[in-house]
Write an enzyme that holds these catalytic residues in place. Structure first.
Site, short mmCIF file in Angstrom:
data_model
loop_
_atom_site.label_atom_id
_atom_site.label_comp_id
_atom_site.label_asym_id
_atom_site.label_seq_id
_atom_site.Cartn_x
_atom_site.Cartn_y
_atom_site.Cartn_z
N GLU A 1 2.50 4.67 -6.21
CA GLU A 1 3.66 5.71 -6.46
C GLU A 1 5.14 5.68 -7.35
OE1 GLU A 1 3.25 7.31 -2.13
OE2 GLU A 1 2.84 5.14 -1.55
N GLU B 1 -4.82 1.64 0.42
CA GLU B 1 -4.37 2.57 1.37
C GLU B 1 -5.99 2.66 2.26
OE1 GLU B 1 -2.90 3.11 -1.20
OE2 GLU B 1 0.22 3.74 -1.46
C1 1HE Z 1 1.23 -9.45 -0.63
C2 1HE Z 1 1.30 -7.96 -1.70
C3 1HE Z 1 1.41 -7.30 -0.41
C4 1HE Z 1 0.85 -9.60 -2.81
N1 1HE Z 1 2.39 -6.67 0.29
N2 1HE Z 1 2.58 -9.43 -0.11
N3 1HE Z 1 -1.16 -2.78 -1.22
C5 1HE Z 1 -2.69 -3.66 -1.60
O1 1HE Z 1 -2.96 -3.76 -0.42
C6 1HE Z 1 -2.32 -4.51 -2.56
C7 1HE Z 1 -2.49 -6.21 -2.02
N4 1HE Z 1 -2.38 -7.17 -3.47
C8 1HE Z 1 -3.43 -7.78 -3.91
O2 1HE Z 1 -4.90 -6.70 -3.67
C9 1HE Z 1 -3.26 -8.93 -5.36
O3 1HE Z 1 -1.99 -9.51 -4.17
C10 1HE Z 1 -3.30 -8.04 -6.51
C11 1HE Z 1 -4.20 -7.54 -6.48
C12 1HE Z 1 -1.62 -7.45 -6.21
C13 1HE Z 1 -2.87 -9.76 -7.30
O4 1HE Z 1 -3.44 -10.83 -6.93
P1 1HE Z 1 -2.93 -12.07 -7.16
O5 1HE Z 1 -4.34 -12.76 -6.69
O6 1HE Z 1 -2.43 -12.19 -8.29
O7 1HE Z 1 -2.14 -12.98 -5.80
P2 1HE Z 1 -2.23 -12.93 -4.55
O8 1HE Z 1 -2.66 -14.61 -4.32
O9 1HE Z 1 -3.37 -12.09 -3.53
O10 1HE Z 1 -0.14 -12.97 -4.05
C14 1HE Z 1 -0.13 -13.57 -4.14
C15 1HE Z 1 0.87 -13.45 -3.20
O11 1HE Z 1 2.04 -12.13 -3.03
C16 1HE Z 1 0.10 -14.31 -1.86
O12 1HE Z 1 1.32 -14.52 -1.14
P3 1HE Z 1 1.05 -16.11 -0.04
O13 1HE Z 1 2.80 -16.20 0.47
O14 1HE Z 1 -0.24 -16.13 -0.27
O15 1HE Z 1 1.68 -17.10 -1.64
C17 1HE Z 1 0.03 -12.63 -1.17
O16 1HE Z 1 -0.25 -12.63 0.19
C18 1HE Z 1 1.30 -11.53 -1.35
N5 1HE Z 1 1.14 -10.46 -1.49
N6 1HE Z 1 0.32 -8.11 -2.45
C19 1HE Z 1 2.52 -8.51 0.78
N7 1HE Z 1 1.46 -5.64 -0.80
C20 1HE Z 1 4.76 3.51 1.05
S1 1HE Z 1 3.17 3.58 1.74
C21 1HE Z 1 2.44 2.23 0.11
C22 1HE Z 1 1.58 2.18 0.79
C23 1HE Z 1 0.80 0.68 0.23
O17 1HE Z 1 1.76 0.48 -1.33
S2 1HE Z 1 -1.13 -0.19 0.44
C24 1HE Z 1 -1.03 -0.72 -0.89
C25 1HE Z 1 -0.52 -2.36 -0.28
#
Ligand code: 1HE
Length: 269
Positions: free
Chosen positions: A123, A143
Site C-alpha cells: 500500500e 490480509e
Molecule cells: C512482524 C511482521 C509484521 C515480521 N508485524 N511483526 N503482514 C504480513 O502478514 C507479513 C508478515 N511477515 C512475513 O510474512 C515475514 O516476516 C516476511 C516475509 C516479511 C519476512 O520474513 P523473514 O523470514 O525475513 O522474517 P521473520 O522471521 O518472519 O520476522 C522477523 C521478525 O519480524 C519476527 O519477530 P521476532 O520478534 O520473532 O524476531 C516477526 O514476528 C517480525 N515481523 N513481519 C509484526 N507484519 C493498513 S492495513 C495493512 C494490513 C496489512 O499490512 S496485513 C499484512 C501484514
C-alpha cells in the site's frame, strides 16, 4: 556523499523508525525497523506522515526505501488489538492521511523496493509515483489470509496499477508475485538487478528534481484527477493546467533553450 540534515519538524519521525537525509535535492527516507522487517507500527505511520508533510524546502524529489533484507512487511501485526468499528475507522484513516502525505505532497516520490513488499508495504509503495524493484522483490497482500482487509488506501490505489481482478486474486488466494511478474502486471515501472534499486531510484529522483516544479506538481496533482474525470471535464482541466504550466517563465526559458540548440534532444533508448 550523503549529508545528514536534522530538521526540527522531523525530530519525532527520527525517533520513530524513520531515517532521513538529503542527497543533493533529493530527500532520502529510510524505513528503519529492520529487526521487524520494517513493519509499520502506529508510530512509524505517524512518522511517515510527519516527514512527508514537512520536507525541507530544498527537497525537489524524494526516495523511500527499507533497511535490511525487505522493503516492508506491512502493518505491525503485534499492534493489531481488539478495536471496535469506530477505532478501526480512525486507524485506517490515519494510514490514509500518512499515505496521502506521500502521494499528494510537494514532491514526487520514488520507491526503491527489495525483498518483501507486502500488505501495508505494498500500500505504501502504491502511494509513491514511481516504483523501482530489484530482482529480490516479491509482492503479496496477506490480509486475506490474516482475516483482515487492506486499510491503507490499497483498495483505491492497487486496482489502478493492476486491475480489480488481479488484486482480488492476490487477496483471495494469497498469490505472491515475483519481481519479474510484478513489473509485467504493472506493480512496478522499473526492474533492476538485486541490490541496485536504491541506486536506480536515486538516479531517477535526481533527474525528476531538475524538472520545472509546476510540471511535477501537475503530474502529481492534476494527472490522477484528470484521469478520473469524465472526458469532457478532463479535457477542460487539462487545458487549464497546461496553459498555466506553459505560461510560467521556467517553461519559456526551457523551450527557448531547445530552439537555440542549447537543450538535450530526446535520444532513442
Ligand atoms: C512482524 C511482521 C509484521 C515480521 N508485524 N511483526 N503482514 C504480513 O502478514 C507479513 C508478515 N511477515 C512475513 O510474512 C515475514 O516476516 C516476511 C516475509 C516479511 C519476512 O520474513 P523473514 O523470514 O525475513 O522474517 P521473520 O522471521 O518472519 O520476522 C522477523 C521478525 O519480524 C519476527 O519477530 P521476532 O520478534 O520473532 O524476531 C516477526 O514476528 C517480525 N515481523 N513481519 C509484526 N507484519 C493498513 S492495513 C495493512 C494490513 C496489512 O499490512 S496485513 C499484512 C501484514
Amino acid at each position: 556523499m550523503m549529508t545528514q540534515i536534522i530538521h526540527p519538524l522531523l525530530q519525532r519521525a527520527l525517533s520513530n523508525g524513520i531515517h532521513f537525509e538529503m542527497q543533493e535535492a533529493v530527500a532520502v527516507v529510510r524505513l528503519s525497523r529492520p529487526l521487524k522487517r520494517n513493519a509499520l507500527s502506529d508510530g512509524l505511520v505517524e512518522a511517515l506522515r510527519d516527514v512527508f508533510q514537512n520536507l525541507p524546502e530544498e527537497a525537489k524529489a524524494a526516495v523511500i526505501y527499507g533497511e535490511g533484507n525487505h522493503f516492508c512487511a506491512g502493518l505491525d501485526l503485534s499492534e493489531l488489538k481488539e478495536r471496535d468499528a469506530g477505532q478501526g475507522v480512525f486507524h485506517s484513516r490515519s494510514w490514509h492521511l500518512a499515505l496521502d502525505a506521500v502521494q499528494l505532497g510537494r514532491v514526487p516520490v520514488v520507491a526503491a523496493l527489495h525483498g518483501a513488499v507486502v500488505g501495508g508495504g505494498l500500500e505504501l509503495a502504491s502511494a509513491c509515483h514511481i516504483r523501482v524493484a530489484d530482482d529480490s522483490s516479491f509482492f503479496a497482500l496477506p490480509e486475506g489470509t490474516r482475516g483482515i482487509f487492506v486499510g491503507g488506501g490499497g483498495s483505491v490505489r492497487i486496482p489502478k496499477l493492476i486491475g480489480v481482478a488481479r488484486m482480488t486474486d492476490m487477496m483471495l488466494t494469497g498469490r505472491v508475485y515475483n519481481a519479474v511478474d510484478g513489473e509485467r502486471i504493472g506493480l512496478t515501472q522499473y526492474l533492476v538487478p538485486e541490490g541496485k534499486s536504491l541506486e536506480k531510484a536515486l538516479d531517477l529522483a535526481k533527474r525528476i528534481a531538475t524538472n520545472a516544479p509546476l510540471t511535477n506538481y501537475a503530474l502529481m496533482h492534476a494527472l490522477p484527477r484528470i484521469a478520473e474525470q469524465p472526458a469532457d471535464h478532463g479535457y477542460l482541466t487539462e487545458a487549464l493546467i497546461s496553459s498555466i504550466a506553459q505560461a510560467a517563465p521556467e517553461a519559456k526559458s526551457r523551450v527557448k533553450a531547445f530552439l537555440e540548440g542549447k537543450a538535450d534532444k530526446v535520444q532513442k533508448s
